[in-house]
Design an enzyme around this catalytic site. Structure first.
Site, mmCIF file in Angstrom:
data_model
loop_
_atom_site.group_PDB
_atom_site.id
_atom_site.type_symbol
_atom_site.label_atom_id
_atom_site.label_comp_id
_atom_site.label_asym_id
_atom_site.label_seq_id
_atom_site.Cartn_x
_atom_site.Cartn_y
_atom_site.Cartn_z
ATOM 1 N N PHE A 159 0.823 -1.141 0.031
ATOM 2 C CA PHE A 159 -0.258 0.031 -0.184
ATOM 3 C C PHE A 159 0.829 1.226 -0.128
ATOM 4 C CE2 PHE A 159 -4.296 -1.175 1.858
ATOM 5 C CZ PHE A 159 -4.782 -1.674 0.462
ATOM 6 N N HIS A 164 -8.700 -11.886 3.485
ATOM 7 C CA HIS A 164 -9.244 -11.062 2.537
ATOM 8 C C HIS A 164 -9.531 -11.807 1.153
ATOM 9 C CE1 HIS A 164 -7.154 -7.721 5.049
ATOM 10 N NE2 HIS A 164 -8.109 -7.983 5.716
ATOM 11 N N CYS A 224 -25.682 -11.485 -8.543
ATOM 12 C CA CYS A 224 -26.223 -12.827 -8.134
ATOM 13 C C CYS A 224 -25.657 -13.925 -7.532
ATOM 14 C CB CYS A 224 -26.806 -13.389 -9.336
ATOM 15 S SG CYS A 224 -26.011 -14.128 -10.791
ATOM 16 N N ASN A 238 9.227 -7.116 9.984
ATOM 17 C CA ASN A 238 8.546 -5.902 8.908
ATOM 18 C C ASN A 238 9.478 -4.894 8.914
ATOM 19 O OD1 ASN A 238 5.804 -5.341 7.715
ATOM 20 N ND2 ASN A 238 6.298 -3.378 8.994
HETATM 21 P P1 NAD Z 1 0.633 -2.547 3.897
HETATM 22 O O1 NAD Z 1 0.990 -1.969 2.718
HETATM 23 O O2 NAD Z 1 -0.209 -1.576 4.984
HETATM 24 O O3 NAD Z 1 1.983 -2.959 4.837
HETATM 25 C C1 NAD Z 1 2.930 -3.261 4.447
HETATM 26 C C2 NAD Z 1 4.219 -3.571 5.551
HETATM 27 O O4 NAD Z 1 5.140 -4.433 4.890
HETATM 28 C C3 NAD Z 1 4.681 -2.208 5.605
HETATM 29 O O5 NAD Z 1 4.822 -1.923 6.949
HETATM 30 C C4 NAD Z 1 6.240 -2.232 5.238
HETATM 31 O O6 NAD Z 1 7.165 -1.752 5.901
HETATM 32 C C5 NAD Z 1 6.516 -3.926 5.060
HETATM 33 N N1 NAD Z 1 7.176 -4.568 3.987
HETATM 34 C C6 NAD Z 1 7.399 -3.968 2.606
HETATM 35 N N2 NAD Z 1 7.989 -5.060 2.094
HETATM 36 C C7 NAD Z 1 8.736 -5.974 3.019
HETATM 37 C C8 NAD Z 1 9.426 -6.937 2.940
HETATM 38 N N3 NAD Z 1 10.136 -7.199 1.886
HETATM 39 N N4 NAD Z 1 9.945 -7.579 4.146
HETATM 40 C C9 NAD Z 1 9.338 -7.236 5.080
HETATM 41 N N5 NAD Z 1 8.691 -6.168 5.544
HETATM 42 C C10 NAD Z 1 8.167 -5.419 4.274
HETATM 43 O O7 NAD Z 1 -0.047 -3.847 3.872
HETATM 44 P P2 NAD Z 1 -0.851 -4.917 4.967
HETATM 45 O O8 NAD Z 1 -0.668 -4.518 6.257
HETATM 46 O O9 NAD Z 1 -0.958 -6.105 4.368
HETATM 47 O O10 NAD Z 1 -2.426 -4.288 4.809
HETATM 48 C C11 NAD Z 1 -2.910 -3.671 3.675
HETATM 49 C C12 NAD Z 1 -3.948 -4.506 2.857
HETATM 50 O O11 NAD Z 1 -3.336 -4.778 1.659
HETATM 51 C C13 NAD Z 1 -4.352 -5.773 3.110
HETATM 52 O O12 NAD Z 1 -5.935 -5.665 3.178
HETATM 53 C C14 NAD Z 1 -4.128 -6.680 1.958
HETATM 54 O O13 NAD Z 1 -5.314 -7.275 1.400
HETATM 55 C C15 NAD Z 1 -3.770 -5.720 0.842
HETATM 56 N N6 NAD Z 1 -2.826 -5.909 -0.208
HETATM 57 C C16 NAD Z 1 -2.343 -6.932 -0.467
HETATM 58 C C17 NAD Z 1 -1.603 -7.311 -1.729
HETATM 59 C C18 NAD Z 1 -1.323 -8.797 -1.861
HETATM 60 O O14 NAD Z 1 -2.117 -9.602 -2.005
HETATM 61 N N7 NAD Z 1 0.138 -8.975 -2.274
HETATM 62 C C19 NAD Z 1 -0.611 -6.072 -2.037
HETATM 63 C C20 NAD Z 1 -1.062 -4.863 -1.454
HETATM 64 C C21 NAD Z 1 -2.020 -4.760 -0.746
HETATM 65 ZN ZN ZN Z 2 -25.097 -12.667 -11.869
#
Ligand code: NAD
Ligand code: ZN
Length: 238
Positions: free
Chosen positions: A33, A117, A128, A206
């Site tokens: 994000f 999610h 539907c 993280n």
């Molecule tokens: P977020 O983007 O809020 O946070 C990601 C965190 O990961 C950050 O704090 C960052 O410092 C850390 N980070 C980034 N790269 C890293 C690495 N290589 N190693 C360790 N840490 C790392 O994401 P979130 O907390 O998962 O929540 C946000 C929402 O985003 C969720 O609802 C999720 O469904 C959705 N989302 C999903 C995807 C996916 O499916 N790959 C991608 C983007 C967002």
């Molecule tokens: Zn339909």
């Protein structure tokens, strides 16, 4: 040093639960994000990935998810996903609960996965409920049975989490003696409340600080894939 500690805790634990977020997949090439790229810079994801945008701005909503599906299709699980799948095979990890919608844990071979999610690849009709497929969605098709709007099977802002999955995750964390949280900013509710349910040890892997860092026994502030790969090497040396 902290990775040695992780390995020690992992070996001692009887029930280990992983909780992963977007940071788990950034090393696969999928931006989280916070990334300043493309869509994420132009639009607020919390507004775009919402029930509101599905209802009021369907074409933009669809284009956004088509773009995200293309990104996912170009990427693959990274070494971190693989390590977690191996650890499950070896009995070191019991469950992977994930906020990610990319299905990379499954692709890497993890079996016991709880998708909080949903999945971007499970397309269905918003009107539907009839299941469809990614190809139809990418082709801007309508629902084959009612002509309604196709959408991905992800939980949007404004929707509740699937109650069965949510209950299972709470149960698994409640009986865990080790919780490893990987790559999540712990900004999104209600998932950010889950670590407080863990009665045992807690590790946070993280890059950035989170509002909950103080709740953890061990903080690993480096890249998840690299750290997990190193931890795996430490285990095989022991
Ligand atoms: P977020 O983007 O809020 O946070 C990601 C965190 O990961 C950050 O704090 C960052 O410092 C850390 N980070 C980034 N790269 C890293 C690495 N290589 N190693 C360790 N840490 C790392 O994401 P979130 O907390 O998962 O929540 C946000 C929402 O985003 C969720 O609802 C999720 O469904 C959705 N989302 C999903 C995807 C996916 O499916 N790959 C991608 C983007 C967002
Ligand atoms: Zn339909």
């Amino acid at each position: 040093m902290s990775l040695e500690k992780l390995v020690e805790l992992l070996k001692e634990a009887k029930h280990t639960v992983i909780l992963s977020g977007a940071g788990m997949s950034t090393e696969s090439g999928i931006p989280d994000f916070r990334s300043a790229e493309g869509w994420w810079q132009k639009y607020d994801p919390t507004q775009l990935a919402s029930v509101d945008s599905l209802d009021r701005n369907y074409e933009l909503f669809r284009d956004f998810y088509k773009y995200r599906l293309e990104v996912v299709a170009k990427c693959k699980p990274n070494i971190g996903h693989e390590v977690l799948a191996d650890w499950e095979n070896q009995g070191l990890v019991n469950v992977v609960a994930t906020q990610n919608i990319d299905e990379f844990h499954k692709e890497a071979g993890s079996k016991n996965i709880l998708e909080l999610h949903g999945s971007i690849k499970k397309i269905y009709c918003a009107d539907c409920g009839t299941p469809s497929n990614v190809e139809a969605f990418m082709d801007n098709k309508s629902c084959a049975s009612c002509g309604g709007r196709l959408r991905p099977g992800v939980i949007l802002f404004g929707e509740g989490l699937p109650q069965d999955v949510w209950a299972q995750v709470q149960e698994e964390i409640g009986k865990s003696d080790l919780l490893i949280v990987i790559g999540t900013s712990l900004n999104v509710s209600p998932v950010n409340y889950l670590p407080s349910l863990a009665p045992g040890k807690k590790i946070l892997m993280n890059l950035d600080d989170t509002p909950f860092d103080r709740e953890f026994d061990l903080l690993i502030k480096s890249k998840a894939g690299e750290s997990l790969d190193q931890a795996r090497k430490l285990i095989s040396l022991a």
